[in-house]
Design an enzyme around this catalytic site. Structure first.
Site, mmCIF file in Angstrom:
data_model
loop_
_atom_site.group_PDB
_atom_site.id
_atom_site.type_symbol
_atom_site.label_atom_id
_atom_site.label_comp_id
_atom_site.label_asym_id
_atom_site.label_seq_id
_atom_site.Cartn_x
_atom_site.Cartn_y
_atom_site.Cartn_z
ATOM 1 N N TRP A 130 0.818 -1.419 0.063
ATOM 2 C CA TRP A 130 0.018 -0.103 0.079
ATOM 3 C C TRP A 130 0.830 1.226 -0.074
ATOM 4 O O TRP A 130 1.776 1.104 0.672
ATOM 5 C CB TRP A 130 -1.064 -0.051 1.148
ATOM 6 C CG TRP A 130 -1.812 1.136 1.537
ATOM 7 C CD1 TRP A 130 -2.531 1.778 0.433
ATOM 8 C CD2 TRP A 130 -2.112 1.891 2.486
ATOM 9 N NE1 TRP A 130 -3.404 2.743 0.956
ATOM 10 C CE2 TRP A 130 -2.991 2.818 2.502
ATOM 11 C CE3 TRP A 130 -1.673 1.746 3.875
ATOM 12 C CZ2 TRP A 130 -3.695 3.717 3.272
ATOM 13 C CZ3 TRP A 130 -2.256 2.444 5.016
ATOM 14 C CH2 TRP A 130 -3.135 3.466 4.594
ATOM 15 N N ASP A 209 -1.339 -5.595 9.444
ATOM 16 C CA ASP A 209 -1.912 -4.735 8.883
ATOM 17 C C ASP A 209 -3.513 -5.156 8.299
ATOM 18 O O ASP A 209 -3.541 -5.664 7.132
ATOM 19 C CB ASP A 209 -1.374 -3.801 7.687
ATOM 20 C CG ASP A 209 -2.250 -2.602 7.303
ATOM 21 O OD1 ASP A 209 -3.149 -2.329 7.702
ATOM 22 O OD2 ASP A 209 -1.819 -1.930 6.264
ATOM 23 N N LYS A 244 -13.684 -0.117 6.002
ATOM 24 C CA LYS A 244 -14.055 -0.976 4.798
ATOM 25 C C LYS A 244 -15.222 -1.774 5.239
ATOM 26 O O LYS A 244 -16.373 -1.816 4.691
ATOM 27 C CB LYS A 244 -13.057 -1.943 4.004
ATOM 28 C CG LYS A 244 -11.888 -1.399 3.903
ATOM 29 C CD LYS A 244 -11.672 -0.263 3.052
ATOM 30 C CE LYS A 244 -10.095 0.158 3.075
ATOM 31 N NZ LYS A 244 -9.955 1.252 1.944
HETATM 32 C C1 LMR Z 1 -6.959 2.692 -0.663
HETATM 33 O O1 LMR Z 1 -5.743 1.823 -0.693
HETATM 34 O O2 LMR Z 1 -7.166 3.140 -1.656
HETATM 35 C C2 LMR Z 1 -7.511 2.787 0.783
HETATM 36 O O3 LMR Z 1 -6.747 2.318 1.716
HETATM 37 C C3 LMR Z 1 -7.679 4.310 1.040
HETATM 38 C C4 LMR Z 1 -6.345 5.102 1.450
HETATM 39 O O4 LMR Z 1 -6.364 5.639 2.219
HETATM 40 O O5 LMR Z 1 -5.359 4.875 0.586
#
Ligand code: LMR
Length: 392
Positions: A130, A209, A244
């Site tokens: 992420w 996470d 979510k």
């Molecule tokens: C995403 O990956 O789109 C979500 O977790 C929202 C974010 O805050 O990035």
């Protein structure tokens, strides 16, 4: 000469910046597959029925608006701990410090601070991961160590385990237990078992996470890796999010669980974390935690939530399958691999193809080519598939 003449200009956030651009786009057929937010078949945001009911109850109670305890309300903390650890919850309660956090992100930032101060400022992150992970942990002064994860239709377990087994001892490791963001593929059980052994051998500190509990298989199955590590006596942390799975995005409602070796360690960790919280934001916001606490402490509302969560999960599966079919009908070369789970499809589209999707077809996704399938609807499948086929 102003104080901030040399302040660096930071580009918009790769995910949140897209929503801003999307909202400014005036084309009627625009589609936002950027931020990981769930939409209904009518492409509307979804407020869960259990949340509406909990909110009505809170309103009836006419609650005050005093400061919440630093670690959040009791029913919230206990309900959250039960969701993570299931049947182990009671036995592990004394060894776990749990605190409410501003979403999963807030929990990650808090545990980043704890680990940097008390263990070692080193974090292992999957490649890819992420996008916000890197920012969170560099801001909490960590040195980043990357381990390969894989992509396409398979994760590269061998390379992943090999890289992890070469990390320095006492490194903290960010692991996503289900619905990996952005890859959408999770390790199989054998890989989890091996990863747990490596973790024990090298004294690594896993930070799970956990942003998508219930979106993979089920609330219980998705928590299996965490429970396995806990049963094996591993000290670990979990960052939990209700953004979510309860649709509470804007309420910023999450939790950080730190499972320590002894109750005494957990108590001391708690004092440290509470001090950090006091310096970051003092005390947590009330409303989201009250909503979750109300849902989780009432069996009827909990059952309602689980059913709605399952409906969301199934809608995402249907969109994944629907897009796979629509892509093949459109003659696209890209395929949605089977076996993926969760909100995302890491499509393999290049940055240039992503730009063309946005400029020529009003379809928004991050430059990594990650598409949020929960942002699709039956009515947009064909449009998206044809656009992908055109640019791909
Ligand atoms: C995403 O990956 O789109 C979500 O977790 C929202 C974010 O805050 O990035």
């Amino acid at each position: 000469m102003g104080f901030f003449n040399d302040t660096e200009l930071v580009p918009p956030d790769p995910i949140l910046g897209l929503t801003v651009a999307f909202l400014e786009d005036e084309r009627p057929n625009k589609v936002n597959l950027g931020v990981g937010a769930y939409r209904t078949d009518g492409l509307e945001p979804f407020v869960l029925d259990c949340v509406r009911k909990a909110e009505a109850r809170l309103l009836e109670q006419g609650l005050d608006m005093e400061y919440a305890p630093v670690e959040g309300p009791r029913d919230y903390i206990e309900g959250s701990h039960r969701l993570i650890f299931g049947e182990l919850s009671e036995e592990l309660a004394e060894r776990t410090f749990v605190t409410q956090s501003p979403g999963g992100t807030g929990g990650l930032r808090l545990v980043g601070e704890l680990v940097a101060r008390e263990m070692a400022p080193r974090i292992g992150l999957s490649t890819p991961s992420w996008v916000n992970h890197e920012l969170i942990f560099t801001r909490s002064r960590h040195e980043l160590h990357h381990y390969p994860y894989g992509g396409g239709d398979t994760i590269d377990s061998g390379a992943m385990l090999d890289a992890i087994s070469k990390l320095p001892e006492r490194t903290a490791l960010i692991i996503q237990p289900c619905c990996h963001n952005p890859v959408g593929l999770d390790p199989d059980r054998d890989t989890w078992l091996e990863l747990c052994e490596i973790t024990k051998r090298l004294d690594l500190f896993p930070i799970f996470d956990f942003a998508y509990q219930g979106f993979g298989e089920s609330v219980e199955d998705d928590a299996w890796p965490i429970r396995h590590f806990a049963r094996e006596g591993v000290e670990l942390a979990v960052t939990q999010s209700y953004s979510k799975n309860m649709g509470l995005y804007g309420h910023r409602v999450g939790a950080l669980h730190v499972l320590a070796a002894t109750p005494d360690d957990a108590r001391r960790i708690g004092t440290q974390l509470k001090r950090t919280i006091r310096s970051f934001y003092s005390t947590p916001p009330c409303h989201g935690a009250r909503l979750v606490g109300t849902v989780l402490s009432d069996s009827e509302l909990t059952a309602n939530w689980r059913a709605e969560l399952e409906q969301m999960r199934q809608r995402i599966v249907a969109m994944r399958d629907g897009l796979a079919g629509a892509l093949s009908e459109a003659g696209a070369t890209l395929e949605v691999p089977s076996g993926q789970r969760g909100m995302f499809w890491l499509s393999g589209l290049s940055r240039e193809q992503v730009d063309r999707l946005r400029d020529d077809h009003a379809i928004y996704c991050p430059s990594s080519g990650r598409l949020n399938l929960a942002g699709l609807a039956p009515g947009s499948l064909r449009q998206v598939a044809e656009a992908v086929a055109t640019v791909g």
